[in-house]
Design a protein around this motif. Structure first.
Motif, short mmCIF file in Angstrom:
data_model
loop_
_atom_site.label_atom_id
_atom_site.label_comp_id
_atom_site.label_asym_id
_atom_site.label_seq_id
_atom_site.Cartn_x
_atom_site.Cartn_y
_atom_site.Cartn_z
N UNK A 177 -3.83 4.86 36.74
CA UNK A 177 -3.06 4.27 35.48
C UNK A 177 -3.92 4.65 34.31
N UNK A 178 -5.36 4.43 34.65
CA UNK A 178 -6.13 4.57 33.58
C UNK A 178 -6.29 6.31 33.08
N UNK A 179 -5.99 7.06 34.09
CA UNK A 179 -6.21 8.51 33.67
C UNK A 179 -4.72 8.83 33.12
N UNK A 180 -3.57 8.19 33.32
CA UNK A 180 -2.46 8.52 32.86
C UNK A 180 -2.49 7.82 31.37
N UNK A 181 -3.06 6.78 31.19
CA UNK A 181 -3.15 6.04 29.71
C UNK A 181 -3.72 6.93 28.84
N UNK A 182 -5.00 7.48 29.36
CA UNK A 182 -5.98 8.28 28.64
C UNK A 182 -5.12 9.50 28.12
N UNK A 183 -4.60 10.17 29.20
CA UNK A 183 -3.68 11.52 29.15
C UNK A 183 -2.88 11.20 27.87
#
Length: 68
Positions: free
Chosen positions: A57-63
């Protein structure tokens, strides 16, 4: 004659660890202790899976933030 008190001479018996070490010897564990270990390991797997979801989720939000 008084009974021999092992604990008085040798100290208290070491307690079995309440955690599980991968590959540890299982010979001295009872059926309830083994069931307890399974519960501990299932809880740990669930915790690890939640950590994976959190990182995804963190990676998707950053992307998403950097695409804007």
């Amino acid at each position: 004659m008084a009974a021999f008190d092992e604990e008085a001479v040798f100290g208290p018996k070491p307690k079995k660890p309440t955690t599980h070490e991968i590959g540890q010897n299982l010979d001295d564990l009872s059926e309830p202790e083994l069931a307890e270990r399974i519960g501990l390991l299932k809880a740990e797997v669930a915790r690890l899976e939640r950590a994976i979801l959190s990182r995804q989720a963190t990676r998707a939000a950053a992307a998403a933030a950097f695409k804007a």
